[in-house]
Scaffold this active site. Structure first.
Site, PDB file in Angstrom:
ATOM      1  N   ILE A  14      11.646  -0.200   3.249  1.00 31.84           N
ATOM      2  CA  ILE A  14      12.641   0.608   2.539  1.00 31.84           C
ATOM      3  C   ILE A  14      14.043   0.305   3.047  1.00 31.84           C
ATOM      4  CG2 ILE A  14      13.410   2.971   2.057  1.00 31.84           C
ATOM      5  CD1 ILE A  14      10.474   3.835   2.206  1.00 31.84           C
ATOM      6  N   GLY A  54      14.420   4.050   9.731  1.00 34.25           N
ATOM      7  CA  GLY A  54      13.539   3.427  10.705  1.00 34.25           C
ATOM      8  C   GLY A  54      12.535   4.401  11.305  1.00 34.25           C
ATOM      9  N   TYR A 124       1.336  10.382  12.892  1.00 32.58           N
ATOM     10  CA  TYR A 124       2.517   9.941  12.155  1.00 32.58           C
ATOM     11  C   TYR A 124       3.132  11.089  11.366  1.00 32.58           C
ATOM     12  CZ  TYR A 124       5.075   8.168   8.134  1.00 32.58           C
ATOM     13  OH  TYR A 124       6.022   7.981   7.154  1.00 32.58           O
ATOM     14  N   LYS A 158       5.260  -4.269   5.990  1.00 31.71           N
ATOM     15  CA  LYS A 158       4.465  -3.190   6.578  1.00 31.71           C
ATOM     16  C   LYS A 158       3.075  -3.634   7.012  1.00 31.71           C
ATOM     17  CE  LYS A 158       4.756   0.954   4.960  1.00 31.71           C
ATOM     18  NZ  LYS A 158       4.684   2.157   4.097  1.00 31.71           N
ATOM     19  N   HIS A 167      -1.832  -5.288  -1.432  1.00 33.04           N
ATOM     20  CA  HIS A 167      -3.124  -5.819  -1.024  1.00 33.04           C
ATOM     21  C   HIS A 167      -3.910  -6.350  -2.228  1.00 33.04           C
ATOM     22  CE1 HIS A 167      -2.684  -4.767   3.142  1.00 33.04           C
ATOM     23  NE2 HIS A 167      -2.413  -3.506   2.832  1.00 33.04           N
ATOM     24  N   ARG A 185      -2.816   9.220  -6.420  1.00 31.88           N
ATOM     25  CA  ARG A 185      -1.584   9.286  -5.636  1.00 31.88           C
ATOM     26  C   ARG A 185      -0.370   9.288  -6.557  1.00 31.88           C
ATOM     27  NH1 ARG A 185      -2.610   6.994  -0.414  1.00 31.88           N
ATOM     28  NH2 ARG A 185      -4.628   7.826   0.258  1.00 31.88           N
ATOM     29  N   TYR A 242      -6.850  10.408   5.626  1.00 32.31           N
ATOM     30  CA  TYR A 242      -6.750   9.862   4.274  1.00 32.31           C
ATOM     31  C   TYR A 242      -6.463  10.980   3.274  1.00 32.31           C
ATOM     32  CZ  TYR A 242      -7.953   7.088   0.145  1.00 32.31           C
ATOM     33  OH  TYR A 242      -7.921   6.430  -1.063  1.00 32.31           O
TER      34      TYR A 242
END
Length: 284
Positions: A14, A54, A124, A158, A167, A185, A242
């Site tokens: 980002i 960051g 996180y 990332k 992916h 999502r 998740y």
């Protein structure tokens, strides 16, 4: 007169995209800080905005000391410096990971404030919430942007934390395997994330959501990237923390901002960039 800013995280997904757009828009980027590995000790005299992007974005991080320094202590240092100078706005990159699984479990109707469901379930997300809470407690001109599931050009930076869109693209010509049960999502395209982040410089302090307001399937995302899919074994264990479901509250968008891309148009633009933009020719 050019507006003056500092950006953290310019080596990241980002932050890199934000830097490019700010320069195109004519901002005076006084300092670019690639990562949040060193203490923040900048003179903020004359700085209009710190875009604090960051962070350690690894949702599977287990080193508490490391992520507390990179995500919380670093944010605290910036907020303390902004409070000292008094006139600098801080735009903080937060995350929808703060909500954990409570969005899915709450049967949340449209218009319900998601702040009722802050339940981070990994380190996180917890550190992002701590940084957000500290900034809001100390600064009136602190803007926290809870980014939902961001995808788009540049996310290869990332690594394993890149979105399923990246992916899926890398998996071609093979199929990519998805979890059964169709988790959904709020996939938000990087160009909308950048426009929201810049708009935050002119918005009142507070918490805002950066997403489309729609929960889409992973199937729609990978199909948009031109990739075929199959399904993992039903017994495949999902990673800790998740999220089965995310969707932003459109009532919490920034004033005068709304997204321009849905999954269909976002993935189409993404594919065009990956195919034809020279910046990405070595990562495809």
């Amino acid at each position: 007169m050019k507006r003056r800013c500092i950006i953290t995280g310019t080596d990241g997904f980002i932050g890199h995209n934000l830097l490019k757009q700010l320069l195109l828009d004519g901002w005076d980027v006084v300092r670019k800080i690639p990562t949040s590995d060193q203490p923040f000790s900048n003179d903020l005299c004359g700085i209009d905005v710190v875009f604090h992007i960051g962070a350690n974005s690894n949702t599977l991080e287990t080193d508490l000391s490391k992520i507390m320094f990179q995500n919380y202590q670093y944010t605290k240092d910036i907020v303390d410096m902004a409070e000292y100078y008094g006139s600098t706005k801080v735009v903080y990159a937060s995350s929808a990971a703060i909500y954990g699984d409570d969005i899915a479990n709450s049967n949340m109707p449209d218009g319900t404030l998601l702040e009722l469901f802050d339940r981070p379930n990994n380190i996180y997300a917890w550190t992002k919430l701590l940084g957000e809470d500290y900034g809001r407690a100390r600064l009136n001109n602190f803007v926290s942007l809870r980014y939902f599931n961001v995808y788009g050009p540049g996310e290869h930076k990332k690594g394993r934390m890149a979105s399923m869109a990246w992916h899926a693209w890398k998996k071609q010509p093979d199929k990519i395997s998805l979890f059964e049960g169709k988790p959904r999502r709020d996939f938000v395209y990087i160009k909308d994330v950048v426009s929201a982040t810049i708009a935050a410089a002119d918005s009142p302090g507070g918490i805002y959501h950066v997403g489309t307001g729609r929960a889409e399937t992973f199937e729609s995302l990978v199909t948009g990237m031109g990739t075929e899919y199959d399904y993992l074994d039903p017994d495949t264990k999902k990673p800790k923390g998740y999220q089965e479901y995310t969707r932003c509250d459109t009532n919490c968008w920034l004033p005068e901002w709304s997204p321009k891309y849905d999954v269909t148009s976002g993935t189409a633009d993404y594919v065009e960039n990956l195919k034809f933009n020279k910046e990405y020719k070595d990562v495809c």
